[in-house]
Write a protein that holds these residues in place. Structure first.
Motif, PDB file in Angstrom:
ATOM      1  N   UNK A  91      38.253   9.058   2.659  1.00 10.70           N
ATOM      2  CA  UNK A  91      38.818  10.373   2.333  1.00 10.70           C
ATOM      3  C   UNK A  91      40.343  10.328   2.382  1.00 10.70           C
ATOM      4  N   UNK A  92      40.978  10.857   1.338  1.00 13.53           N
ATOM      5  CA  UNK A  92      42.448  10.872   1.252  1.00 13.53           C
ATOM      6  C   UNK A  92      43.010   9.465   1.502  1.00 13.53           C
ATOM      7  N   UNK A  93      42.425   8.498   0.837  1.00 16.65           N
ATOM      8  CA  UNK A  93      42.749   7.091   0.985  1.00 16.65           C
ATOM      9  C   UNK A  93      44.199   6.835   0.588  1.00 16.65           C
ATOM     10  N   UNK A  94      44.992   6.291   1.502  1.00 19.17           N
ATOM     11  CA  UNK A  94      46.382   6.010   1.166  1.00 19.17           C
ATOM     12  C   UNK A  94      46.515   4.918   0.106  1.00 19.17           C
ATOM     13  N   UNK A  95      45.475   4.105  -0.054  1.00 13.68           N
ATOM     14  CA  UNK A  95      45.479   3.060  -1.079  1.00 13.68           C
ATOM     15  C   UNK A  95      45.121   3.599  -2.463  1.00 13.68           C
ATOM     16  N   UNK A  96      44.830   4.888  -2.536  1.00 15.82           N
ATOM     17  CA  UNK A  96      44.378   5.488  -3.790  1.00 15.82           C
ATOM     18  C   UNK A  96      45.261   6.678  -4.143  1.00 15.82           C
ATOM     19  N   UNK A  97      46.502   6.433  -4.574  1.00 15.03           N
ATOM     20  CA  UNK A  97      47.409   7.530  -4.884  1.00 15.03           C
ATOM     21  C   UNK A  97      46.913   8.376  -6.053  1.00 15.03           C
ATOM     22  N   UNK A  98      47.310   9.626  -6.029  1.00 12.81           N
ATOM     23  CA  UNK A  98      46.962  10.526  -7.125  1.00 12.81           C
ATOM     24  C   UNK A  98      47.759  10.152  -8.377  1.00 12.81           C
ATOM     25  N   UNK A  99      47.384  10.738  -9.495  1.00 13.61           N
ATOM     26  CA  UNK A  99      48.032  10.431 -10.769  1.00 13.61           C
ATOM     27  C   UNK A  99      49.540  10.638 -10.671  1.00 13.61           C
ATOM     28  N   UNK A 100      50.277   9.638 -11.125  1.00 15.57           N
ATOM     29  CA  UNK A 100      51.727   9.715 -11.122  1.00 15.57           C
ATOM     30  C   UNK A 100      52.386   9.432  -9.794  1.00 15.57           C
ATOM     31  N   UNK A 101      51.598   9.061  -8.771  1.00 21.08           N
ATOM     32  CA  UNK A 101      52.154   8.844  -7.426  1.00 21.08           C
ATOM     33  C   UNK A 101      51.968   7.408  -6.947  1.00 21.08           C
ATOM     34  N   UNK A 102      51.752   6.515  -7.887  1.00 22.68           N
ATOM     35  CA  UNK A 102      51.543   5.094  -7.591  1.00 22.68           C
ATOM     36  C   UNK A 102      52.863   4.354  -7.723  1.00 22.68           C
ATOM     37  N   UNK A 103      53.300   3.711  -6.636  1.00 20.28           N
ATOM     38  CA  UNK A 103      54.516   2.904  -6.638  1.00 20.28           C
ATOM     39  C   UNK A 103      54.124   1.436  -6.693  1.00 20.28           C
ATOM     40  N   UNK A 104      54.675   0.730  -7.655  1.00 22.62           N
ATOM     41  CA  UNK A 104      54.236  -0.632  -7.954  1.00 22.62           C
ATOM     42  C   UNK A 104      55.457  -1.525  -8.135  1.00 22.62           C
ATOM     43  N   UNK A 105      55.359  -2.818  -7.816  1.00 24.43           N
ATOM     44  CA  UNK A 105      56.518  -3.705  -8.024  1.00 24.43           C
ATOM     45  C   UNK A 105      56.986  -3.767  -9.471  1.00 24.43           C
ATOM     46  N   UNK A 106      56.064  -3.519 -10.407  1.00 21.90           N
ATOM     47  CA  UNK A 106      56.405  -3.610 -11.827  1.00 21.90           C
ATOM     48  C   UNK A 106      56.601  -2.216 -12.411  1.00 21.90           C
ATOM     49  N   UNK A 107      57.609  -2.029 -13.257  1.00 25.32           N
ATOM     50  CA  UNK A 107      57.849  -0.700 -13.834  1.00 25.32           C
ATOM     51  C   UNK A 107      56.915  -0.415 -15.004  1.00 25.32           C
ATOM     52  N   UNK A 108      56.858   0.831 -15.351  1.00 25.98           N
ATOM     53  CA  UNK A 108      56.122   1.225 -16.551  1.00 25.98           C
ATOM     54  C   UNK A 108      56.914   0.814 -17.795  1.00 25.98           C
ATOM     55  N   UNK A 109      56.186   0.549 -18.862  1.00 20.95           N
ATOM     56  CA  UNK A 109      56.795   0.247 -20.157  1.00 20.95           C
ATOM     57  C   UNK A 109      56.921   1.531 -20.973  1.00 20.95           C
ATOM     58  N   UNK A 110      57.270   1.380 -22.226  1.00 22.46           N
ATOM     59  CA  UNK A 110      57.332   2.527 -23.140  1.00 22.46           C
ATOM     60  C   UNK A 110      55.999   2.736 -23.860  1.00 22.46           C
ATOM     61  N   UNK A 111      55.013   1.909 -23.548  1.00 25.14           N
ATOM     62  CA  UNK A 111      53.739   1.942 -24.269  1.00 25.14           C
ATOM     63  C   UNK A 111      52.662   2.626 -23.439  1.00 25.14           C
ATOM     64  N   UNK A 112      52.034   3.617 -23.989  1.00 23.05           N
ATOM     65  CA  UNK A 112      50.965   4.341 -23.296  1.00 23.05           C
ATOM     66  C   UNK A 112      49.727   3.458 -23.161  1.00 23.05           C
ATOM     67  N   UNK A 113      48.839   3.842 -22.208  1.00 24.02           N
ATOM     68  CA  UNK A 113      47.557   3.159 -22.162  1.00 24.02           C
ATOM     69  C   UNK A 113      47.095   2.675 -20.809  1.00 24.02           C
ATOM     70  N   UNK A 114      47.782   3.029 -19.715  1.00 22.77           N
ATOM     71  CA  UNK A 114      47.283   2.620 -18.398  1.00 22.77           C
ATOM     72  C   UNK A 114      45.958   3.321 -18.116  1.00 22.77           C
ATOM     73  N   UNK A 115      45.054   2.612 -17.486  1.00 20.22           N
ATOM     74  CA  UNK A 115      43.684   3.103 -17.286  1.00 20.22           C
ATOM     75  C   UNK A 115      43.620   4.433 -16.546  1.00 20.22           C
ATOM     76  N   UNK A 116      44.559   4.682 -15.632  1.00 18.90           N
ATOM     77  CA  UNK A 116      44.541   5.934 -14.874  1.00 18.90           C
ATOM     78  C   UNK A 116      45.577   6.929 -15.372  1.00 18.90           C
ATOM     79  N   UNK A 117      46.055   6.712 -16.586  1.00 20.01           N
ATOM     80  CA  UNK A 117      47.005   7.635 -17.191  1.00 20.01           C
ATOM     81  C   UNK A 117      48.428   7.140 -17.103  1.00 20.01           C
ATOM     82  N   UNK A 118      49.235   7.535 -18.094  1.00 20.50           N
ATOM     83  CA  UNK A 118      50.618   7.084 -18.144  1.00 20.50           C
ATOM     84  C   UNK A 118      50.752   5.785 -18.900  1.00 20.50           C
ATOM     85  N   UNK A 119      51.945   5.227 -18.845  1.00 21.88           N
ATOM     86  CA  UNK A 119      52.245   4.034 -19.625  1.00 21.88           C
ATOM     87  C   UNK A 119      51.786   2.755 -18.928  1.00 21.88           C
ATOM     88  N   UNK A 120      51.651   1.726 -19.740  1.00 20.62           N
ATOM     89  CA  UNK A 120      51.302   0.405 -19.215  1.00 20.62           C
ATOM     90  C   UNK A 120      52.475  -0.179 -18.425  1.00 20.62           C
TER      91      UNK A 120
END
Length: 468
Positions: A91-120
């Motif tokens: 419940x409220x898993x810190x490893x499972x951020x809500x849409x748009x709240x995922x911080x990752x070492x790699x940035x988003x590109x300009x191309x849409x299509x990430x499985x959970x929404x937003x850009x690749x």
């Protein structure tokens, strides 16, 4: 100019001296750590690894809570692996951020299509906001005396977890990762991912080189998901090579097995060998001869009773382990202060009460000169009642620490006679209740040979300290 010169001189000494050294194995007993010049064991009940990757997680409140509770470790994932809300029933898993709240070492590109929404994602570039957050987290932990074990990678337990990974070809613009989830962490079948994995390790290790409170774990639970041993050793080599010409060299940790296993052909750069759900703590005895720290760096998935995880921690440390971390599901993205009460479907527990009990373990260890102690299977003489286990550390003739685990789960408290092989002497005997921290003190004058201790009444566990 004089003040400036003295300041520079002091800083040069300070950054090159004892206090600047990262946490390391203790030079006199490498089954334990040394941190800032002090013998150290690492004990915690920490959040489910999303401190950095989940932008909704208030890690300052979390770290303040660990500090207040007297604990000194947290385990964190880099964000190369993530989960989705609902995974594992957390419940409220810190490893499972809500849409748009995922911080990752790699940035988003300009191309849409990430499985959970937003850009690749673009694996060829770095998200500097992520690294800023990572360093802020590690710095905040360091200020509070908390060690960060950073798990660089994690296998994909189910297909749905691979489906949402930035390394999956469907989620990046780099035409890499067109492989099955069991081939991601291999040297020969990774679909072009290895170069990006190597680059990520070099980047993280370099960014965090100035911090003294970091342990680098190669991969969480590599015994799932096809992770090759030669790939793990390769990642260890990358860490070593990266730090070769940097000011600091950090300890590398490796996750070996759930339960226990005999470690064969260990990588020489690995200093901490971690197990999960390591109860009873057979892994310590099996691998004690390696003269490295043996850790139990994940528990949970065994119900919500605090006593389950308290007993596991006490057993593991009194068997000779040097690190213990419970998965604490009372830390969530909505309650970073660790007050959430997990529901019936939660895979594990966690609570302020449990963290208090583990602080008693930490205080108990701090009262020992444990650097001079080692596991002692001969201290107890005579037969123990069925279902009872005793673990002991000793410095022969000087100090003895025992933990009694009563697996019979008695409904009422009871006393027990424990026979010990002790040299002659006068001893101060302290009985400690692991659940409450309450202590009782006795004196023992012993002529040598077998001594019988009649314990106070206790329930499922009791700790005993004898000092000559």
């Amino acid at each position: 100019m004089k003040i400036h010169f003295l300041t520079v001189l002091f800083l040069t000494w300070f950054t090159g001296g004892l206090w600047a050294q990262p946490i390391r194995l203790h030079p006199d007993n490498p089954h334990y750590f040394s941190y800032k010049g002090k013998p150290t064991v690492l004990i915690t009940s920490g959040e489910h690894y999303g401190s950095v990757l989940n932008l909704d997680f208030d890690f300052i409140t979390y770290l303040n809570t660990l500090q207040k509770d007297g604990l000194n470790l947290t385990r964190t994932f880099t964000g190369a692996y993530r989960e989705a809300p609902g995974d594992f029933g957390i419940e409220h898993n810190t490893m499972a951020p809500e849409a748009g709240r995922y911080s990752c070492p790699w940035p988003r590109s300009e191309q849409a299509g990430y499985a959970l929404g937003g850009n690749k994602f673009d694996l060829s570039r770095w998200d500097e906001a992520y690294f800023k957050r990572l360093k802020e987290f590690v710095s905040a932990a360091e200020q509070r005396g908390i060690i960060v074990e950073l798990a660089l990678f994690c296998p994909f337990y189910e297909e749905k977890m691979w489906t949402i990974s930035p390394m999956n070809a469907a989620n990046n613009i780099n035409t890499v990762g067109k492989v099955g989830r069991n081939d991601v962490y291999t040297l020969d079948k990774n679909g072009g991912l290895l170069a990006f994995q190597e680059a990520l390790v070099r980047k993280i290790v370099t960014e965090l080189n100035g911090f003294g409170n970091v342990l680098f774990e190669i991969c969480n639970e590599p015994y799932f998901g096809g992770v090759q041993m030669n790939w793990q050793h390769h990642i260890a080599d990358i860490i070593v090579q990266t730090e070769k010409n940097l000011p600091n060299q950090h300890l590398i940790t490796q996750n070996i097995a759930n339960g226990s296993a005999k470690i064969e052909k260990p990588h020489p750069a690995v200093s901490v060998f971690n197990f999960h759900y390591a109860t009873p703590p057979k892994a310590v005895l099996l691998n004690y001869g390696l003269n490295k720290v043996i850790g139990d760096n994940e528990t949970g998935f065994r119900g919500m009773a605090d006593s389950t995880y308290r007993k596991e921690g006490w057993e593991f440390l009194l068997a000779g382990g040097g690190l213990y971390n419970n998965l604490d599901y009372s830390f969530t993205s909505v309650t970073p202060n660790g007050t959430y009460k997990p529901g019936a479907k939660s895979p594990g527990g966690g609570s302020p009460a449990l963290r208090q009990q583990l602080s008693y373990l930490k205080a108990f260890m701090a009262n020992l000169d444990f650097i001079r102690m080692q596991p002692d299977s001969a201290i107890v003489s005579g037969l123990l009642p069925a279902g009872v286990r005793v673990h002991a550390l000793s410095e022969a003739g000087k100090q003895y620490a025992l933990y009694i685990y009563n697996g019979n789960h008695p409904k009422e408290t009871q006393s027990m006679n424990v026979m010990l092989n002790l040299p002659a002497g006068r001893y101060k005997v302290t009985y400690v209740e692991p659940e409450t921290g309450r202590k009782q003190h006795k004196k023992l004058r012993h002529p040598g040979g077998s001594a019988t201790l009649t314990t106070p009444t206790f329930g499922v566990d009791l700790a005993i300290l004898l000092k000559k």
